[in-house]
Design a protein around this motif. Structure first.
Motif, PDB file in Angstrom:
ATOM      1  N   GLU A 184      -4.038  -1.362  -7.126  1.00 28.69           N
ATOM      2  CA  GLU A 184      -3.266  -2.123  -6.449  1.00 28.69           C
ATOM      3  C   GLU A 184      -1.839  -2.003  -6.956  1.00 28.69           C
ATOM      4  OE1 GLU A 184      -2.657  -6.483  -4.033  1.00 28.69           O
ATOM      5  OE2 GLU A 184      -4.499  -6.093  -5.088  1.00 28.69           O
ATOM      6  N   ARG A 185      -0.884  -1.935  -6.274  1.00 26.12           N
ATOM      7  CA  ARG A 185       0.441  -2.006  -6.933  1.00 26.12           C
ATOM      8  C   ARG A 185       1.108  -3.493  -6.654  1.00 26.12           C
ATOM      9  NH1 ARG A 185       2.061   2.107  -9.888  1.00 26.12           N
ATOM     10  NH2 ARG A 185       1.073   4.300  -8.950  1.00 26.12           N
ATOM     11  N   ALA A 186       1.992  -3.825  -7.715  1.00 25.66           N
ATOM     12  CA  ALA A 186       2.498  -5.170  -7.705  1.00 25.66           C
ATOM     13  C   ALA A 186       3.397  -5.302  -6.544  1.00 25.66           C
ATOM     14  CB  ALA A 186       3.400  -5.111  -9.031  1.00 25.66           C
ATOM     15  N   ARG A 187       3.649  -6.357  -6.022  1.00 27.25           N
ATOM     16  CA  ARG A 187       4.441  -6.714  -4.819  1.00 27.25           C
ATOM     17  C   ARG A 187       5.803  -7.133  -5.256  1.00 27.25           C
ATOM     18  NH1 ARG A 187       0.369 -10.392  -0.868  1.00 27.25           N
ATOM     19  NH2 ARG A 187      -1.198  -8.713  -0.508  1.00 27.25           N
TER      20      ARG A 187
ATOM     21  N   GLY B 274       2.215  -5.777 -13.410  1.00 23.92           N
ATOM     22  CA  GLY B 274       1.508  -6.445 -12.273  1.00 23.92           C
ATOM     23  C   GLY B 274       0.699  -5.651 -11.588  1.00 23.92           C
ATOM     24  N   ASP B 275       0.338  -4.311 -11.659  1.00 24.08           N
ATOM     25  CA  ASP B 275      -0.375  -3.431 -11.371  1.00 24.08           C
ATOM     26  C   ASP B 275      -1.905  -3.790 -11.544  1.00 24.08           C
ATOM     27  OD1 ASP B 275       1.529  -2.276 -10.031  1.00 24.08           O
ATOM     28  OD2 ASP B 275       1.569  -0.575 -11.140  1.00 24.08           O
ATOM     29  N   THR B 276      -2.838  -3.708 -10.580  1.00 23.17           N
ATOM     30  CA  THR B 276      -4.190  -3.824 -10.754  1.00 23.17           C
ATOM     31  C   THR B 276      -4.783  -2.311 -11.016  1.00 23.17           C
ATOM     32  OG1 THR B 276      -4.321  -5.870  -9.345  1.00 23.17           O
ATOM     33  CG2 THR B 276      -6.332  -4.733  -9.913  1.00 23.17           C
TER      34      THR B 276
END
Length: 251
Positions: free
Chosen positions: A248-251, A224-226
């Motif tokens: 960006e980390r996954a929420r 899920g991380d970008t």
């Protein structure tokens, strides 16, 4: 009674008695007499016209105007003569035969006399090839410009080179940005790269995606991380990319 019968016989006319006697003889003669052939009807009667003496004169009178008819023939020939020049421009106005590229090449080959071309050096062949390519490129540019003008977008294209998205110190490495879809392997992540572009003809947005195997030395990225990747040397059978950073980390 006898007297009355005699009186009746006396009162009968003399001419009637032999008529009764002669009737059978006349019938016999009519039977024995050969039948006379019936007269054939005249041709005019067969056609339904009465055969009269004036019929021949009427036919001659009817044929008489036919001799004067040639005076009217030139009037009928004039439209035909006028139609001939009109048909000639119509024949000239027919469009020329439209040949496809394959047919044009085939006819060009068939027109070749079969003579061998003179020997040429490698430099001469390369020069001819470059000239041929430049001619075709010029034709393509003219065709594309005409298509843009037809679509109403005749604005000149910006030919200034665009700056690369991001380059490493080596200068030519490619970079990609995507989402991690798997991190099960050690020091390896699978990243999905999404792309969208407009179809060349239908202008519809076509969305595609591809997956890349990238090397993650510290196992920093998770599902899920970008992340951003950079091209590298072959690290394994499938790994040709390396993790640069987690955006960006996954929420």
């Amino acid at each position: 009674m006898l007297e009355t019968d005699e009186n009746v016989n006396e009162e009968a006319p003399e001419g009637d008695a032999p008529a009764a006697d002669e009737a059978p003889d006349q019938v016999a003669e009519e039977i024995m007499a050969p039948e006379e052939p019936a007269e054939e009807p005249a041709a005019s009667e067969v056609a339904g016209e009465p055969a009269t003496e004036d019929s021949s004169s009427d036919e001659v009178a009817a044929d008489a105007p036919a001799e004067d008819a040639p005076a009217e023939e030139p009037a009928t020939e004039e439209p035909a003569a006028a139609a001939a020049p009109a048909a000639a421009p119509a024949a000239d106005a027919e469009p020329a035969e439209a040949l496809g590229p394959k047919e044009r090449r085939r006819r060009k080959r068939s027109a070749h006399a079969g003579e061998a071309r003179p020997a040429r050096t490698v430099e001469e062949r390369a020069a001819e090839r470059a000239e041929r390519r430049s001619t075709k490129a010029k034709q393509r540019r003219a065709y594309r410009l005409k298509q843009r003008e037809r679509r109403g977008s005749a604005e000149p294209r910006d030919e200034t080179p665009q700056a690369p998205v991001e380059q490493s110190a080596s200068g030519g490495a490619k970079t990609r940005q995507g989402i991690v879809v798997s991190d099960k392997a050690d020091k390896t992540i699978i990243v999905r790269i999404d792309s969208a572009r407009a179809h060349r003809m239908y202008k519809k947005i076509v969305r595609t995606s591809s997956t890349l195997h990238a090397h993650d030395e510290q196992n920093e990225a998770h599902v899920g991380d970008t992340v951003r990747l950079i091209e590298s040397r072959p690290l394994s059978r499938t790994k040709r990319w390396r993790l640069v950073e987690v955006l960006e980390r996954a929420r």
